[in-house]
Motif scaffolding. Structure first.
Motif, short mmCIF file in Angstrom:
data_model
loop_
_atom_site.label_atom_id
_atom_site.label_comp_id
_atom_site.label_asym_id
_atom_site.label_seq_id
_atom_site.Cartn_x
_atom_site.Cartn_y
_atom_site.Cartn_z
N ILE A 98 -10.69 -79.64 103.54
CA ILE A 98 -11.50 -79.81 104.74
C ILE A 98 -12.99 -79.89 104.35
O ILE A 98 -13.73 -80.72 104.87
CB ILE A 98 -11.25 -78.66 105.74
CG1 ILE A 98 -9.84 -78.81 106.33
CG2 ILE A 98 -12.30 -78.63 106.84
CD1 ILE A 98 -9.37 -77.62 107.14
N GLU A 99 -13.40 -79.04 103.43
CA GLU A 99 -14.79 -79.06 102.98
C GLU A 99 -15.14 -80.41 102.33
O GLU A 99 -16.20 -80.98 102.61
CB GLU A 99 -15.03 -77.93 101.98
CG GLU A 99 -16.48 -77.78 101.57
CD GLU A 99 -16.70 -76.61 100.64
OE1 GLU A 99 -17.80 -76.57 100.06
OE2 GLU A 99 -15.82 -75.75 100.50
N VAL A 100 -14.25 -80.94 101.51
CA VAL A 100 -14.48 -82.23 100.87
C VAL A 100 -14.59 -83.33 101.92
O VAL A 100 -15.47 -84.19 101.87
CB VAL A 100 -13.36 -82.55 99.85
CG1 VAL A 100 -13.41 -84.00 99.39
CG2 VAL A 100 -13.47 -81.62 98.64
N ALA A 101 -13.69 -83.31 102.91
CA ALA A 101 -13.71 -84.31 103.97
C ALA A 101 -15.03 -84.25 104.74
O ALA A 101 -15.60 -85.30 105.08
CB ALA A 101 -12.53 -84.12 104.90
N ARG A 102 -15.52 -83.06 105.01
CA ARG A 102 -16.80 -82.91 105.71
C ARG A 102 -17.96 -83.45 104.88
O ARG A 102 -18.87 -84.08 105.40
CB ARG A 102 -17.05 -81.45 106.07
CG ARG A 102 -16.19 -80.97 107.22
CD ARG A 102 -16.52 -79.56 107.57
NE ARG A 102 -15.69 -79.10 108.68
CZ ARG A 102 -15.43 -77.84 108.93
NH1 ARG A 102 -15.95 -76.89 108.18
NH2 ARG A 102 -14.67 -77.51 109.95
N LEU A 103 -17.92 -83.14 103.59
CA LEU A 103 -19.00 -83.62 102.71
C LEU A 103 -19.00 -85.14 102.62
O LEU A 103 -20.06 -85.77 102.56
CB LEU A 103 -18.87 -83.00 101.32
CG LEU A 103 -19.19 -81.50 101.26
CD1 LEU A 103 -18.81 -80.95 99.89
CD2 LEU A 103 -20.64 -81.25 101.56
N LYS A 104 -17.81 -85.74 102.63
CA LYS A 104 -17.72 -87.22 102.59
C LYS A 104 -18.33 -87.81 103.87
O LYS A 104 -18.94 -88.86 103.83
CB LYS A 104 -16.26 -87.66 102.46
CG LYS A 104 -15.72 -87.53 101.06
CD LYS A 104 -14.29 -88.03 101.02
CE LYS A 104 -13.71 -87.90 99.62
NZ LYS A 104 -12.30 -88.36 99.59
N LYS A 105 -18.14 -87.12 104.98
CA LYS A 105 -18.69 -87.60 106.25
C LYS A 105 -20.19 -87.37 106.32
O LYS A 105 -20.88 -88.00 107.11
CB LYS A 105 -18.05 -86.86 107.43
CG LYS A 105 -16.74 -87.39 107.89
CD LYS A 105 -16.33 -86.62 109.13
CE LYS A 105 -15.22 -87.29 109.85
NZ LYS A 105 -14.82 -86.52 111.04
N GLY A 106 -20.68 -86.44 105.55
CA GLY A 106 -22.09 -86.13 105.57
C GLY A 106 -22.45 -85.06 106.59
O GLY A 106 -23.60 -84.90 106.97
N THR A 107 -21.45 -84.31 107.05
CA THR A 107 -21.70 -83.21 108.00
C THR A 107 -21.38 -81.90 107.32
O THR A 107 -20.69 -81.85 106.33
CB THR A 107 -20.82 -83.34 109.27
OG1 THR A 107 -19.45 -83.31 108.88
CG2 THR A 107 -21.13 -84.62 110.00
N LYS A 108 -21.88 -80.84 107.90
CA LYS A 108 -21.61 -79.53 107.32
C LYS A 108 -20.85 -78.63 108.22
O LYS A 108 -20.75 -78.65 109.35
CB LYS A 108 -22.92 -78.86 106.94
CG LYS A 108 -22.73 -77.78 105.94
CD LYS A 108 -24.06 -77.35 105.39
CE LYS A 108 -23.81 -76.42 104.23
NZ LYS A 108 -24.99 -75.88 103.69
#
Length: 108
Positions: A98-108
């Protein structure tokens, strides 16, 4: 306020709800609600749904998820006190994904 403690939740069919709603238009919301053991507020919501959608609006949505919704995948693990080693690893792996997916989106 909610249902009185020790009483069961009565699942009513759309047809039963329709009968109650129609009776409430003739005899009044409070009297009808009291007769059938439902709150006047709930009966008001049934009346609104019936007015807008007809009998289809009175179908129960309990347990129904929205199309494509999978819910929170972490809740399976978060709500338990003791996890097996395998479950702990699965939980940690899921959080990292989930953290990786958020980082790919550019959100935290």
């Amino acid at each position: 306020m909610g249902r009185p403690e020790g009483t069961k939740n009565i699942m009513r069919s759309p047809e039963e709800k329709e009968t109650i709603v129609l009776e409430s238009y003739q005899k009044g919301r409070r009297k009808t609600a009291q007769k059938y053991g439902v709150s006047a507020r709930l009966l008001g919501r049934w009346r609104d749904k019936y007015r807008m959608y007809g009998i289809d609006g009175l179908k129960s949505q309990t347990g129904k998820s929205t199309a494509g919704s999978k819910g929170n995948p972490l809740s399976k693990y978060q709500n338990r006190k003791h996890l097996s080693k395998e479950e702990e690893l699965e939980f940690e792996n899921m959080k990292l994904k989930i953290e990786v997916a958020r980082l790919k989106k550019g959100t935290k």
